[in-house]
Design a protein around this motif. Structure first.
Motif, mmCIF file in Angstrom:
data_model
loop_
_atom_site.group_PDB
_atom_site.id
_atom_site.type_symbol
_atom_site.label_atom_id
_atom_site.label_comp_id
_atom_site.label_asym_id
_atom_site.label_seq_id
_atom_site.Cartn_x
_atom_site.Cartn_y
_atom_site.Cartn_z
ATOM 1 N N GLU A 301 48.445 22.004 19.682
ATOM 2 C CA GLU A 301 47.085 22.564 19.671
ATOM 3 C C GLU A 301 46.689 23.345 20.924
ATOM 4 O O GLU A 301 45.507 23.577 21.162
ATOM 5 N N VAL A 302 47.673 23.797 21.714
ATOM 6 C CA VAL A 302 47.356 24.756 22.778
ATOM 7 C C VAL A 302 47.122 26.106 22.088
ATOM 8 O O VAL A 302 48.004 26.630 21.424
ATOM 9 N N ASN A 303 45.910 26.635 22.229
ATOM 10 C CA ASN A 303 45.589 27.928 21.603
ATOM 11 C C ASN A 303 45.164 28.929 22.669
ATOM 12 O O ASN A 303 44.011 28.924 23.120
ATOM 13 N N PRO A 304 46.079 29.800 23.072
ATOM 14 C CA PRO A 304 45.817 30.689 24.202
ATOM 15 C C PRO A 304 44.846 31.822 23.898
ATOM 16 O O PRO A 304 44.650 32.679 24.757
ATOM 17 N N SER A 305 44.215 31.837 22.718
ATOM 18 C CA SER A 305 43.294 32.953 22.482
ATOM 19 C C SER A 305 41.843 32.505 22.419
ATOM 20 O O SER A 305 40.981 33.265 22.007
ATOM 21 N N LEU A 306 41.570 31.280 22.834
ATOM 22 C CA LEU A 306 40.199 30.782 22.689
ATOM 23 C C LEU A 306 39.438 30.658 24.000
ATOM 24 O O LEU A 306 38.404 30.008 24.057
ATOM 25 N N ALA A 307 39.950 31.266 25.054
ATOM 26 C CA ALA A 307 39.234 31.167 26.321
ATOM 27 C C ALA A 307 39.584 32.380 27.181
ATOM 28 O O ALA A 307 40.441 33.179 26.811
ATOM 29 N N ASP A 308 38.906 32.502 28.330
ATOM 30 C CA ASP A 308 39.246 33.614 29.214
ATOM 31 C C ASP A 308 40.591 33.343 29.890
ATOM 32 O O ASP A 308 41.110 32.231 29.825
ATOM 33 N N ALA A 309 41.116 34.371 30.530
ATOM 34 C CA ALA A 309 42.484 34.298 31.052
ATOM 35 C C ALA A 309 42.699 33.091 31.969
ATOM 36 O O ALA A 309 43.728 32.410 31.874
ATOM 37 N N ALA A 310 41.720 32.810 32.825
ATOM 38 C CA ALA A 310 41.900 31.703 33.772
ATOM 39 C C ALA A 310 41.966 30.367 33.032
ATOM 40 O O ALA A 310 42.786 29.497 33.351
ATOM 41 N N ALA A 311 41.117 30.209 32.009
ATOM 42 C CA ALA A 311 41.082 28.950 31.258
ATOM 43 C C ALA A 311 42.349 28.776 30.420
ATOM 44 O O ALA A 311 42.835 27.665 30.230
ATOM 45 N N VAL A 312 42.878 29.889 29.921
ATOM 46 C CA VAL A 312 44.132 29.824 29.168
ATOM 47 C C VAL A 312 45.250 29.373 30.100
ATOM 48 O O VAL A 312 46.032 28.480 29.785
ATOM 49 N N LYS A 313 45.304 30.001 31.260
ATOM 50 C CA LYS A 313 46.341 29.681 32.236
ATOM 51 C C LYS A 313 46.271 28.204 32.608
ATOM 52 O O LYS A 313 47.290 27.507 32.691
ATOM 53 N N GLN A 314 45.060 27.726 32.804
ATOM 54 C CA GLN A 314 44.844 26.314 33.148
ATOM 55 C C GLN A 314 45.351 25.402 32.034
ATOM 56 O O GLN A 314 46.047 24.410 32.283
ATOM 57 N N THR A 315 45.022 25.741 30.790
ATOM 58 C CA THR A 315 45.415 24.900 29.657
ATOM 59 C C THR A 315 46.937 24.870 29.506
ATOM 60 O O THR A 315 47.526 23.805 29.288
ATOM 61 N N VAL A 316 47.557 26.032 29.637
ATOM 62 C CA VAL A 316 49.018 26.101 29.518
ATOM 63 C C VAL A 316 49.666 25.316 30.657
ATOM 64 O O VAL A 316 50.628 24.558 30.438
ATOM 65 N N ALA A 317 49.124 25.447 31.855
ATOM 66 C CA ALA A 317 49.691 24.725 32.999
ATOM 67 C C ALA A 317 49.553 23.216 32.809
ATOM 68 O O ALA A 317 50.480 22.442 33.109
ATOM 69 N N VAL A 318 48.415 22.786 32.285
ATOM 70 C CA VAL A 318 48.219 21.352 32.039
ATOM 71 C C VAL A 318 49.193 20.871 30.963
ATOM 72 O O VAL A 318 49.775 19.790 31.077
ATOM 73 N N GLY A 319 49.386 21.698 29.935
ATOM 74 C CA GLY A 319 50.340 21.348 28.884
ATOM 75 C C GLY A 319 51.736 21.131 29.458
ATOM 76 O O GLY A 319 52.397 20.122 29.178
ATOM 77 N N CYS A 320 52.186 22.065 30.291
ATOM 78 C CA CYS A 320 53.513 21.931 30.904
ATOM 79 C C CYS A 320 53.581 20.675 31.750
ATOM 80 O O CYS A 320 54.586 19.945 31.752
ATOM 81 N N SER A 321 52.513 20.407 32.467
ATOM 82 C CA SER A 321 52.529 19.285 33.379
ATOM 83 C C SER A 321 52.511 17.942 32.633
ATOM 84 O O SER A 321 53.188 16.981 33.031
ATOM 85 N N LEU A 322 51.816 17.876 31.487
ATOM 86 C CA LEU A 322 51.875 16.657 30.653
ATOM 87 C C LEU A 322 53.302 16.416 30.160
ATOM 88 O O LEU A 322 53.806 15.283 30.177
ATOM 89 N N VAL A 323 53.944 17.487 29.722
ATOM 90 C CA VAL A 323 55.315 17.349 29.212
ATOM 91 C C VAL A 323 56.241 16.866 30.334
ATOM 92 O O VAL A 323 57.055 15.948 30.131
ATOM 93 N N ARG A 324 56.099 17.435 31.517
ATOM 94 C CA ARG A 324 56.945 16.988 32.631
ATOM 95 C C ARG A 324 56.699 15.518 32.935
ATOM 96 O O ARG A 324 57.641 14.760 33.187
ATOM 97 N N ALA A 325 55.432 15.103 32.875
ATOM 98 C CA ALA A 325 55.111 13.701 33.169
ATOM 99 C C ALA A 325 55.757 12.772 32.143
ATOM 100 O O ALA A 325 56.216 11.683 32.473
ATOM 101 N N ALA A 326 55.814 13.222 30.890
ATOM 102 C CA ALA A 326 56.405 12.385 29.837
ATOM 103 C C ALA A 326 57.922 12.386 29.925
ATOM 104 O O ALA A 326 58.587 11.557 29.291
ATOM 105 N N LEU A 327 58.467 13.332 30.697
ATOM 106 C CA LEU A 327 59.921 13.466 30.751
ATOM 107 C C LEU A 327 60.461 13.187 32.141
ATOM 108 O O LEU A 327 61.541 13.632 32.502
ATOM 109 N N GLY A 328 59.687 12.456 32.926
ATOM 110 C CA GLY A 328 60.257 11.890 34.145
ATOM 111 C C GLY A 328 59.705 12.367 35.451
ATOM 112 O O GLY A 328 60.116 11.891 36.498
#
Ligand SMILES: NC(=[NH2+])NCCC[C@H](N)C(=O)O
Ligand SMILES: [Mn+2]
Ligand SMILES: [Mn+2]
Length: 332
Positions: A301-328
Motif C-alpha cells: 500500500e505504498v502509493n507514490p502518487s498521493l502526496a507531494d514529492a517530499a512526503a512520497v520520498k518520506q513514505t518510500v524511505a520509511v518503507g525501505c527502513s521497515l523492510v530492513r528492520a524485519a530483515l536484520g
C-alpha cells in the motif's frame, strides 16, 4: 544476520517479488509503489545486511490482462463486478500468479519479500507461504482488518477482503451465480487462531462481528496505548505460537504501510490518523526478525502518487527502513 530465520537455506537469499498492482482498490498509483521502493535502493540495502538478493524485475501481469481482454493503457478493463466484488477476475488471476511465485521461492528455502501494490496481493503471498509452510502463522500489521466478506463489504474493494478469502469465510463468487469462478484456486489454509493483528483503528462494523465470531486476536491502537508496543508484540507472538512445539511457528509478516500514522507514512490510499509511530512500526519488524522464524514478508500500500514529492520520498524511505528492520538491521 545472527538470528536470521532458521527455516531459510544457506546462502540466505531474499527473493524480491515486485507487484505493481492496484486492482484491489480504486486509486491509481499504488502500482508504482514497488518501483519506487526498488529505485530507492532496497535491493542494495538488503545486500549490505548480508543477504543474497534475487530480483528479476517486477511482475508484469500482462498475460493476465491479455487473457481477460484488458488493455489497461487504453483504459479497457473487461472485468465487470461479480456481486459487490470489483475487478474479481483480475484480482483472482494476479493473486494466483503471486501465490505461485511466493510458494516456489519459499519451497526453495528463500525468503520471499513481496512489494505491493495493494493489500489484495496478500491472498497470493499468504497462500504461497502456506503452500510451503502449512502451519505458518500470520502477523498482520494494518490500520484495517481487511476481513470483509462479500456480505459485509461496503466498498467492494478486494484489498479490504483478503483475510476472509484466506480463512474461507467469504462465499466464493460461484456460489452466488457467477458463471466463472474467480478465487476458486484459493485453498483456505489459514485458521483463525493463527493470525494476529497489530495497529487496527478503522474496522468496519461487519468486520468487528467477524473478528468476534471467530475469536480472532487483535491488538488495536487501544492495546498499543495501554500495554506499549513491547508487550503487544510479545503477546502477539505468544498467541500465534500457543500450543505449538519448541521454537515457534514459521511467521509470515504482512505489513500495510497505513498501519503507521499518516504523519510518518503519508503517501498511502486509505490513511487513518492515530497510527503507529516510526519506532513502534520498526520495533514490530525488529522483534519478528529476532524470533528467527520469519519466512515471508509483505510491504503493501505504498502509493507514490498521493502526496507531494517530499512526503512520497518520506513514505518510500520509511518503507525501505521497515523492510530492513524485519530483515536484520539493528540499531547497534
Ligand atoms: N488494505 C487496505 N488499505 N484496506 C482498506 C480497507 C478499507 C475498508 N474496510 C474496505 O473494506 O474497503
Ligand atoms: Mn490498511
Ligand atoms: Mn491492508
Amino acid at each position: 544476520m545472527a538470528s536470521s530465520s532458521r527455516f531459510i537455506k544457506d546462502p540466505k537469499t531474499i527473493a524480491i517479488v515486485g507487484c505493481p498492482f492496484s486492482g484491489g482498490q480504486p486509486k491509481a498509483g499504488v502500482d508504482e509503489g514497488p518501483i519506487h521502493l526498488v529505485e530507492a535502493g532496497l535491493p542494495e540495502q538488503l545486500k549490505a545486511l548480508g543477504w543474497n538478493v534475487r530480483f528479476d524485475g517486477h511482475h508484469q501481469f500482462e498475460e493476465i490482462n491479455a487473457k481477460l481482454g484488458n488493455d489497461p493503457a487504453a483504459g479497457i478493463v473487461r472485468d465487470p463486478p461479480i456481486g459487490k466484488l470489483k475487478n474479481p477476475r483480475l484480482v483472482s488471476e494476479v493473486t494466483k500468479s503471486v501465490a505461485e511465485a511466493v510458494g516456489s521461492h519459499a519451497k526453495q528455502g528463500e525468503l520471499p519479500l513481496t512489494l505491493g501494490g495493494d493489500h489484495s496481493l496478500a491472498m497470493g503471498t499468504i497462500s504461497g507461504t502456506l503452500s510451503a509452510y502449512p502451519d505458518a502463522g500470520v502477523i498482520w500489521v494494518d490500520a484495517h482488518a481487511d476481513i470483509n466478506t462479500e456480505e459485509t463489504t461496503d466498498t467492494g474493494n478486494i484489498h479490504g477482503m483478503p483475510v476472509a478469502f484466506l480463512l474461507g469465510i467469504t462465499q466464493q463468487p460461484a456460489s452466488y451465480g457467477a458463471s466463472e469462478a474467480p478465487f476458486s484456486w484459493i485453498k483456505p489454509m489459514l485458521t483463525p487462531e493463527r493470525i494476529v493483528y497489530i495497529g487496527l483503528r478503522d474496522v468496519d462494523v461487519g468486520e468487528k462481528a467477524i473478528l468476534k465470531k471467530h475469536g480472532i486476536k487483535a491488538f488495536s491502537m487501544h492495546e498499543v496505548d495501554r500495554y506499549g508496543i513491547g508487550r503487544v508484540v510479545e503477546m502477539a507472538l505468544e498467541w500465534v505460537n500457543k500450543g505449538y512445539g519448541p521454537g515457534g511457528r514459521p511467521i509470515h509478516l504482512s505489513f500495510d504501510v497505513d498501519a503507521l500514522d499518516p504523519t510518518v507514512a503519508p503517501s498511502t490510499g486509505t490513511p487513518v490518523r492515530g497510527g503507529l509511530t516510526f519506532r513502534e512500526g520498526h520495533y514490530i519488524c525488529e522483534s519478528i526478525y529476532e524470533t528467527g522464524n520469519l519466512v515471508a514478508l509483505d510491504l503493501m500500500e505504498v502509493n507514490p502518487s498521493l502526496a507531494d514529492a517530499a512526503a512520497v520520498k518520506q513514505t518510500v524511505a520509511v518503507g525501505c527502513s521497515l523492510v530492513r528492520a524485519a530483515l536484520g538491521e539493528t540499531l547497534l
